[in-house]
Motif scaffolding. Structure first.
Motif, PDB file in Angstrom:
ATOM      1  N   THR A 142       0.787  -1.231   0.000  1.00 35.04           N
ATOM      2  CA  THR A 142       0.000   0.000   0.000  1.00 35.04           C
ATOM      3  C   THR A 142       0.821   1.284   0.000  1.00 35.04           C
ATOM      4  O   THR A 142       0.595   2.173  -0.807  1.00 35.04           O
ATOM      5  CB  THR A 142      -0.944  -0.004   1.219  1.00 35.04           C
ATOM      6  OG1 THR A 142      -1.630  -1.260   1.265  1.00 35.04           O
ATOM      7  CG2 THR A 142      -1.943   1.123   1.138  1.00 35.04           C
ATOM      8  N   HIS A 188       0.058   4.693   5.957  1.00 30.20           N
ATOM      9  CA  HIS A 188      -0.066   6.126   6.255  1.00 30.20           C
ATOM     10  C   HIS A 188       0.482   6.544   7.594  1.00 30.20           C
ATOM     11  O   HIS A 188      -0.077   7.416   8.272  1.00 30.20           O
ATOM     12  CB  HIS A 188      -1.499   6.608   6.002  1.00 30.20           C
ATOM     13  CG  HIS A 188      -1.888   6.391   4.572  1.00 30.20           C
ATOM     14  ND1 HIS A 188      -1.204   6.996   3.537  1.00 30.20           N
ATOM     15  CD2 HIS A 188      -2.802   5.575   3.992  1.00 30.20           C
ATOM     16  CE1 HIS A 188      -1.712   6.572   2.391  1.00 30.20           C
ATOM     17  NE2 HIS A 188      -2.668   5.704   2.636  1.00 30.20           N
ATOM     18  N   HIS A 236      -8.229   4.599   7.442  1.00 30.55           N
ATOM     19  CA  HIS A 236      -7.184   4.393   6.433  1.00 30.55           C
ATOM     20  C   HIS A 236      -5.992   5.323   6.637  1.00 30.55           C
ATOM     21  O   HIS A 236      -4.895   5.007   6.223  1.00 30.55           O
ATOM     22  CB  HIS A 236      -7.766   4.583   5.033  1.00 30.55           C
ATOM     23  CG  HIS A 236      -6.803   4.240   3.945  1.00 30.55           C
ATOM     24  ND1 HIS A 236      -6.478   2.938   3.624  1.00 30.55           N
ATOM     25  CD2 HIS A 236      -6.035   5.020   3.134  1.00 30.55           C
ATOM     26  CE1 HIS A 236      -5.580   2.932   2.663  1.00 30.55           C
ATOM     27  NE2 HIS A 236      -5.283   4.186   2.347  1.00 30.55           N
ATOM     28  N   HIS A 300      -7.553   9.636   2.325  1.00 33.60           N
ATOM     29  CA  HIS A 300      -6.254  10.302   2.449  1.00 33.60           C
ATOM     30  C   HIS A 300      -6.321  11.747   2.928  1.00 33.60           C
ATOM     31  O   HIS A 300      -7.071  12.560   2.389  1.00 33.60           O
ATOM     32  CB  HIS A 300      -5.517  10.242   1.105  1.00 33.60           C
ATOM     33  CG  HIS A 300      -5.318   8.828   0.659  1.00 33.60           C
ATOM     34  ND1 HIS A 300      -5.811   8.325  -0.502  1.00 33.60           N
ATOM     35  CD2 HIS A 300      -4.719   7.790   1.300  1.00 33.60           C
ATOM     36  CE1 HIS A 300      -5.518   7.035  -0.582  1.00 33.60           C
ATOM     37  NE2 HIS A 300      -4.867   6.693   0.506  1.00 33.60           N
ATOM     38  N   HIS A 483       0.574   4.015  -3.291  1.00 31.40           N
ATOM     39  CA  HIS A 483       1.320   5.171  -2.801  1.00 31.40           C
ATOM     40  C   HIS A 483       2.800   5.132  -3.156  1.00 31.40           C
ATOM     41  O   HIS A 483       3.348   4.089  -3.505  1.00 31.40           O
ATOM     42  CB  HIS A 483       1.118   5.309  -1.305  1.00 31.40           C
ATOM     43  CG  HIS A 483      -0.314   5.541  -0.975  1.00 31.40           C
ATOM     44  ND1 HIS A 483      -0.951   6.734  -1.252  1.00 31.40           N
ATOM     45  CD2 HIS A 483      -1.253   4.718  -0.448  1.00 31.40           C
ATOM     46  CE1 HIS A 483      -2.216   6.628  -0.890  1.00 31.40           C
ATOM     47  NE2 HIS A 483      -2.430   5.420  -0.407  1.00 31.40           N
TER      48      HIS A 483
END
Ligand SMILES: [Fe+2]
Length: 495
Positions: A142, A188, A236, A300, A483
């Motif tokens: 990811t 993230h 997320h 995001h 990403h």
């Protein structure tokens, strides 16, 4: 590691694994077909000239399924593959490498896929899994985060970070910070550009349903904090400012009535608020202040910062995360509807003194995968760079870039040539930058959906409408992915 599976011989999917011939899934065919091989190539052909002040590596993660799926296959399920293009001394080299998680290696040893996908059901005969409910393959597909001189590949369902060599994408091993990692790590995570600290979160279907962590610049775990949320959640992203982290409790999660039966139905609860937990960087569970906002989902965050008594957070807001499925898309109709996103640039503000929340739309286009100059991460920023997502396509593709200027409220856009689709595009500062926030380049991989030709485009961030200043011709197809990160040459001793 060489090709784990033989390739097929079918037009633009000629470099794809042979099992693909039997698959009917729009996120595994054509543009999205996985590539069977890792590729290494140096001194790539360039149209135009690589700027002399561009030095470093663009790395992009994404799904690249190795073996025939064991269940219905979601785009999010594929094994991680990192595509790296390195710019040094005016030359470009390219590497694609699988993210070698423990599960990737276990599949390679067996020569088959052993875990069901996100749309499947837990398999009691599969080896132990990972993720927030512990039954999926940790694909590491990811996200990519630069911390302490290494790039960490992270997985959205929360797994074990995989350390990558920032110049090549080669797997170096797992990152557990000397065994101090007692939870998993979501995609993230955030690196503070000033302190070098890494902030991350984990989420799970068992209490504590969410945790918050900080790792020092040198790799020492300095914070492990349980966060009190009312049940299993599916966040997320998170946000970071100079002194705070902002954790997300959003009304999109697995139906809690069905979860105990092993049924994982992602459901939106439009009558529940979105909640944002602001915790001081070194805070404890009791220090979290929750702010409520209109219901939504957020994949995001763009950036966040402090402004007087306010925390400002900008990101891409999805109003309807579970849109109705279109007829005629068969068993994948729900996935296809989800992945159209319809996300719009948005600003939330949380007042630490009064507890007030304010929010406003900043734009009405479908735009996502935002990036900023990482030197201003957690600090007030002016520019962000998003991919534009057309709403008239069956699948999620990125057909251009939008640069937003939130100081003036203006924007610039670049549309890729017809039939070419791009990737998340990080900002690469120029060597000896003049200090302007946008003094640098946007870097993206772009692939033609007809013949599978891929290129890397270098775009002047001050004038994205002018199109690429250089196009690097790639020796292998780069499927769409997730990403990316820019690794400055200074991190690798190149400049
Ligand atoms: Fe993401």
């Amino acid at each position: 590691m060489n090709a784990p599976v033989p390739e097929s011989n079918n037009g633009m999917e000629r470099d794809a694994p042979s099992w693909l011939a039997n698959i009917d899934n729009a996120y595994l065919r054509g543009l999205y077909a996985p590539v069977a091989h890792e590729t290494t190539a140096n001194e790539l052909k360039v149209i135009g000239e690589i700027p002399a002040d561009l030095c470093g590596a663009y790395m992009r993660n994404g799904p690249n399924q190795v073996y025939a799926p064991k269940s219905k296959h979601h785009w999010f399920d594929g094994d991680g593959m990192v595509h790296t293009i390195a710019f040094k001394d005016g030359k470009a080299s390219y590497r694609s490498r699988f993210v070698q998680t423990a599960h990737f290696k276990a599949n390679a040893a067996r020569g088959e896929e052993q875990w069901p996908g996100y749309m499947g059901h837990p398999d009691p005969n599969a080896p132990p899994g990972a993720g927030s409910d512990g039954w999926l393959k940790d694909s590491g597909n990811t996200d990519l985060i630069l911390h302490n001189g290494e790039v960490l590949a992270l997985w959205y369902q929360a797994g074990v970070p995989i350390r990558l060599d920032p110049a090549t994408g080669d797997t170096l091993g797992e990152q557990t910070w000397g065994g101090a990692l007692t939870r998993q790590v979501s995609a993230h995570a955030k690196t503070d550009p000033v302190t070098g600290e890494l902030f991350f979160f984990d989420y799970n279907t068992k209490p504590p349903y969410m945790t918050y962590h900080v790792v020092s610049r040198e790799g020492q775990m300095i914070r492990n904090v349980p966060i009190d949320v009312p049940g299993p959640r599916l966040p997320h992203d998170m946000a970071m400012t100079e002194n705070y982290a902002i954790l997300h409790d959003l009304p999109l999660f697995w139906d809690p009535e069905l979860l105990p039966r092993g049924i994982h139905k992602v459901t939106f609860y439009p009558d529940m608020p979105s909640r944002f937990g602001v915790i001081p960087k070194y805070g404890n569970e009791g220090d979290v202040r929750w702010f409520e906002a209109e219901p939504c989902y957020i994949y995001h965050v763009t950036n966040a910062w402090e402004e007087g008594d306010w925390i400002v957070m900008e990101g891409c807001r999805v109003t309807e995360p579970c849109p109705p499925s279109k007829p005629g898309q068969g068993m994948y109709s729900r996935m296809m509807a989800f992945l159209l996103l319809k996300a719009r640039f948005h600003r939330w503000k949380f007042n630490l003194k009064t507890g007030e929340t304010r929010e406003e739309w900043l734009d009405d286009r479908n735009a996502e995968f935002p990036t900023v100059n990482m030197d201003v991460a957690g600090r007030k920023s002016r520019y962000s760079y998003h991919v534009s997502i057309p709403t008239n396509r069956e699948t999620m593709v990125f057909d251009g870039l939008i640069k937003f200027d939130t100081r003036t409220g203006s924007s610039q856009s670049l549309k890729f040539k017809d039939g070419w689709y791009g990737s998340e595009s990080p900002f690469a500062p120029r060597l000896n930058s003049n200090g302007d926030e946008d003094d640098g380049y946007l870097i993206t991989f772009i692939t033609n959906e007809v013949d599978g030709q891929s290129e890397c485009h270098i775009i002047d961030a001050k004038d994205i409408q002018a199109g690429p200043v250089a196009r690097v011709i790639l020796p292998a197809r780069v499927p769409p992915g997730f990403h990316s990160t820019w690794v400055p040459g200074t991190e690798m001793g190149w400049a």
